[in-house]
Structures are given as structure tokens and as C-alpha cells.
Design a protein around this motif. Structure first.
Motif, PDB file in Angstrom:
ATOM      1  N   MET A  64       0.845  -1.204   0.000  1.00  0.00           N
ATOM      2  CA  MET A  64       0.000   0.000   0.000  1.00  0.00           C
ATOM      3  C   MET A  64       0.881   1.256   0.000  1.00  0.00           C
ATOM      4  SD  MET A  64      -2.765   1.299   2.816  1.00  0.00           S
ATOM      5  CE  MET A  64      -3.202  -0.365   3.292  1.00  0.00           C
ATOM      6  N   ASN A  65       0.610   2.173  -0.920  1.00  0.00           N
ATOM      7  CA  ASN A  65       1.449   3.374  -0.903  1.00  0.00           C
ATOM      8  C   ASN A  65       1.073   4.282   0.270  1.00  0.00           C
ATOM      9  OD1 ASN A  65      -0.594   5.309  -1.649  1.00  0.00           O
ATOM     10  ND2 ASN A  65      -0.360   4.715  -3.783  1.00  0.00           N
ATOM     11  N   LEU A  66       1.938   5.235   0.543  1.00  0.00           N
ATOM     12  CA  LEU A  66       1.771   6.057   1.744  1.00  0.00           C
ATOM     13  C   LEU A  66       0.498   6.908   1.708  1.00  0.00           C
ATOM     14  CD1 LEU A  66       5.375   7.322   2.572  1.00  0.00           C
ATOM     15  CD2 LEU A  66       4.022   5.638   3.830  1.00  0.00           C
ATOM     16  N   LYS A  67       0.181   7.425   0.541  1.00  0.00           N
ATOM     17  CA  LYS A  67      -1.032   8.255   0.439  1.00  0.00           C
ATOM     18  C   LYS A  67      -2.279   7.427   0.781  1.00  0.00           C
ATOM     19  CE  LYS A  67      -3.727  11.208  -2.583  1.00  0.00           C
ATOM     20  NZ  LYS A  67      -3.915  11.764  -3.936  1.00  0.00           N
ATOM     21  N   ASP A  68      -2.384   6.242   0.180  1.00  0.00           N
ATOM     22  CA  ASP A  68      -3.538   5.367   0.455  1.00  0.00           C
ATOM     23  C   ASP A  68      -3.596   4.986   1.934  1.00  0.00           C
ATOM     24  OD1 ASP A  68      -4.203   5.500  -2.174  1.00  0.00           O
ATOM     25  OD2 ASP A  68      -3.424   3.526  -2.708  1.00  0.00           O
ATOM     26  N   PHE A 101      -2.475   6.725   4.425  1.00  0.00           N
ATOM     27  CA  PHE A 101      -2.906   7.889   5.205  1.00  0.00           C
ATOM     28  C   PHE A 101      -4.413   8.108   5.079  1.00  0.00           C
ATOM     29  CE2 PHE A 101      -3.587  12.451   5.939  1.00  0.00           C
ATOM     30  CZ  PHE A 101      -3.037  12.551   7.213  1.00  0.00           C
ATOM     31  N   VAL A 102      -4.922   7.987   3.860  1.00  0.00           N
ATOM     32  CA  VAL A 102      -6.366   8.165   3.625  1.00  0.00           C
ATOM     33  C   VAL A 102      -7.171   7.151   4.442  1.00  0.00           C
ATOM     34  CG1 VAL A 102      -8.202   7.980   1.883  1.00  0.00           C
ATOM     35  CG2 VAL A 102      -6.080   9.219   1.349  1.00  0.00           C
ATOM     36  N   GLN A 103      -6.743   5.895   4.395  1.00  0.00           N
ATOM     37  CA  GLN A 103      -7.427   4.832   5.162  1.00  0.00           C
ATOM     38  C   GLN A 103      -7.380   5.103   6.663  1.00  0.00           C
ATOM     39  OE1 GLN A 103      -6.469   0.731   4.475  1.00  0.00           O
ATOM     40  NE2 GLN A 103      -6.973   0.841   2.301  1.00  0.00           N
ATOM     41  N   LEU A 104      -6.241   5.641   7.090  1.00  0.00           N
ATOM     42  CA  LEU A 104      -6.044   5.947   8.508  1.00  0.00           C
ATOM     43  C   LEU A 104      -7.020   7.029   8.981  1.00  0.00           C
ATOM     44  CD1 LEU A 104      -4.089   5.349  10.898  1.00  0.00           C
ATOM     45  CD2 LEU A 104      -2.567   7.110   9.980  1.00  0.00           C
ATOM     46  N   CYS A 105      -7.277   7.980   8.096  1.00  0.00           N
ATOM     47  CA  CYS A 105      -8.150   9.114   8.454  1.00  0.00           C
ATOM     48  C   CYS A 105      -9.638   8.782   8.405  1.00  0.00           C
ATOM     49  CB  CYS A 105      -7.877  10.299   7.524  1.00  0.00           C
ATOM     50  SG  CYS A 105      -6.222  10.992   7.713  1.00  0.00           S
ATOM     51  N   PHE A 106     -10.014   7.843   7.565  1.00  0.00           N
ATOM     52  CA  PHE A 106     -11.433   7.567   7.322  1.00  0.00           C
ATOM     53  C   PHE A 106     -12.298   7.290   8.563  1.00  0.00           C
ATOM     54  CE2 PHE A 106     -12.104   6.535   2.527  1.00  0.00           C
ATOM     55  CZ  PHE A 106     -12.471   7.865   2.342  1.00  0.00           C
ATOM     56  N   ILE A 129      -0.207   4.851  16.489  1.00  0.00           N
ATOM     57  CA  ILE A 129       1.225   4.791  16.184  1.00  0.00           C
ATOM     58  C   ILE A 129       1.464   5.160  14.720  1.00  0.00           C
ATOM     59  CG2 ILE A 129       1.707   2.392  15.457  1.00  0.00           C
ATOM     60  CD1 ILE A 129       3.931   2.348  17.575  1.00  0.00           C
ATOM     61  N   SER A 130       0.489   4.857  13.863  1.00  0.00           N
ATOM     62  CA  SER A 130       0.612   5.220  12.439  1.00  0.00           C
ATOM     63  C   SER A 130       0.601   6.739  12.266  1.00  0.00           C
ATOM     64  CB  SER A 130      -0.526   4.593  11.623  1.00  0.00           C
ATOM     65  OG  SER A 130      -0.417   3.185  11.626  1.00  0.00           O
ATOM     66  N   PHE A 131      -0.279   7.412  12.990  1.00  0.00           N
ATOM     67  CA  PHE A 131      -0.273   8.884  12.943  1.00  0.00           C
ATOM     68  C   PHE A 131       1.070   9.422  13.442  1.00  0.00           C
ATOM     69  CE2 PHE A 131      -5.087   8.865  12.949  1.00  0.00           C
ATOM     70  CZ  PHE A 131      -5.229   9.571  11.759  1.00  0.00           C
ATOM     71  N   ALA A 132       1.606   8.806  14.488  1.00  0.00           N
ATOM     72  CA  ALA A 132       2.897   9.241  15.027  1.00  0.00           C
ATOM     73  C   ALA A 132       4.005   9.078  13.983  1.00  0.00           C
ATOM     74  CB  ALA A 132       3.237   8.458  16.287  1.00  0.00           C
ATOM     75  N   VAL A 133       3.966   7.984  13.233  1.00  0.00           N
ATOM     76  CA  VAL A 133       4.968   7.771  12.183  1.00  0.00           C
ATOM     77  C   VAL A 133       4.865   8.884  11.135  1.00  0.00           C
ATOM     78  CG1 VAL A 133       5.722   6.268  10.288  1.00  0.00           C
ATOM     79  CG2 VAL A 133       5.120   5.272  12.495  1.00  0.00           C
ATOM     80  N   PHE A 134       3.657   9.166  10.674  1.00  0.00           N
ATOM     81  CA  PHE A 134       3.479  10.188   9.641  1.00  0.00           C
ATOM     82  C   PHE A 134       3.941  11.570  10.101  1.00  0.00           C
ATOM     83  CE2 PHE A 134       0.385   7.311   7.436  1.00  0.00           C
ATOM     84  CZ  PHE A 134       0.954   7.393   6.170  1.00  0.00           C
ATOM     85  N   TYR A 135       3.740  11.873  11.372  1.00  0.00           N
ATOM     86  CA  TYR A 135       4.021  13.234  11.836  1.00  0.00           C
ATOM     87  C   TYR A 135       5.340  13.394  12.590  1.00  0.00           C
ATOM     88  CZ  TYR A 135      -0.450  15.120  10.291  1.00  0.00           C
ATOM     89  OH  TYR A 135      -1.496  15.558   9.502  1.00  0.00           O
TER      90      TYR A 135
END
Length: 205
Positions: free
Chosen positions: A1-5, A7-12, A65-71
Motif C-alpha cells: 500500500m502506498n503512503l497516500k492510500d 494515510f487516507v485509510q487511517l483518516c477515514f 502509532i501510524s499517525f505518530a509515524v506520519f508526523y
């Protein structure tokens, strides 16, 4: 899964506002691809997620933890000593827009701030985050050498006579630790190689 996808899934689960998600992703993408980023870029984020694949079930809250990785490196300036604080503050603002709860935002913020000192934590998720962040130290020598060259480029503002003593200090600090990695999983996977790589780099400096 690419990073954009990803992130989108994470936010949904938190919002269905696609314009908001697109804007937040654009900011992340822009920050991690800005001039002067050679190591702290999108590939670094990608590699952290790759590390998590095998241990996903061991992480108590994978979304946070995924949000923490992105930010965690969203703000990065080699001359600044407050990157982590600024990154955590940015995350808090953006995640408030996404409608995450205060408690969840506080957990993510604490995870990001932990990447400043890399101290062993009583929180296992934080330790997994820190270990994934440093996993490059235990890669094969070629990958490690590439990482050291990219870090040097990020600090190109400093001449060798300033950079080398600082780098040596960081590396010796790692070797003085009882173990570089905090979790059994990462320790078993990377500890031995990481120490070999660091000692080898010290000889080159």
C-alpha cells in the motif's frame, strides 16, 4: 500500500471530509519532500511501516502509532533543537481538525516527543516506534553507509571539524547503551549488526 492510500485509510474512521484528508496529506508530502531532506523523507516513513508489518499484532493501537509515524519528522531542520516539539505541535493541530479525541492526540504527541531522546519507555508501543525509527542502524553495511551519507548531506551546513565530533558523540552514546533497541523483536533482528556498523563508521570518521 502506498503512503497516500495508507494515510487516507487511517483518516477515514475519524472523518469523511475528503478535502480535509487531501489537504493534510498534501502537507505531509510537501514537508517530507522539501529541499535538504535526504534521509528524513517519505522513504524513511515507508520503511518504518515495512518494519511494523511483522509486529502489527503486538502493537496495542496501530492507528495512533501510524499517525505518530506520519508526523514524527513533519518538521525537520538540521539546525534546530526543537524539531520533535514542533512536529508534535503540528500533529496536535491537524489531528484536532480530524476530530480525534484529546486523549488519542495526547498519546500520539507523547509518541512523537519520545523520538527526541529515544529513552526506554514503559509503553511498549513507544518502544516499537523508537526501534522502527532506528532500524536502519542494523541493516546491511551498504544500506547503513547510504544512510550515513544522507545524514551528512542533511547536515551539510556544518563543516567536517564541527560535524565529525558531533557524529562521534552520537555513535558512542549508542554503543554505551546496554542495548540500542528496546524491544526483544528489534533487538534480536538488528542489535548485533547495528553495533558492528556503528563501530565501523567510527573508524571512518
Amino acid at each position: 500500500m502506498n503512503l497516500k492510500d495508507r494515510f487516507v485509510q487511517l483518516c477515514f474512521p475519524f472523518t469523511k471530509d475528503q478535502d480535509l484528508i487531501a489537504r493534510l496529506w498534501k502537507e505531509i508530502e510537501t514537508k517530507y519532500t522539501e529541499k535538504g531532506r535526504y534521509y528524513h523523507d517519505l522513504l524513511h516513513i515507508e520503511r518504518m511501516f515495512e518494519e511494523f508489518e511483522a509486529i502489527k499484532d503486538s502493537i496495542s493501537n496501530f492507528s495512533l502509532i501510524s499517525f505518530a509515524v506520519f508526523y514524527h519528522d513533519v518538521i525537520y531542520d538540521a539546525t534546530s533543537k526543537s524539531n520533535e516539539e514542533k512536529s508534535a505541535s503540528t500533529a496536535e493541530k491537524r489531528l484536532t481538525e480530524l476530530d480525534l479525541g484529546k486523549e488519542e492526540i495526547a498519546i500520539i504527541s507523547a509518541q512523537i516527543l519520545a523520538t527526541k531522546s529515544h529513552q526506554n519507555s514503559e509503553n511498549l508501543d513507544i518502544n516499537y516506534l523508537l526501534d522502527a525509527d532506528l532500524s536502519v542502524l542494523g541493516k546491511d553495511w551498504e544500506t547503513y553507509l547510504d544512510y550515513t551519507q544522507k545524514i551528512r548531506k542533511e547536515y551539510s551546513i556544518y563543516p567536517d571539524f564541527l560535524y565529525k565530533p558531533g557524529r562521534k558523540k552520537v555513535l558512542r552514546h549508542f554503543l554505551e547503551l546496554e542495548s540500542i533497541f528496546k524491544t526483544e523483536y528489534f533487538k534480536g533482528k538488528y542489535e548485533v549488526q547495528a553495533k558492528e556498523n556503528i563501530e565501523k563508521e567510527l573508524q571512518l570518521l
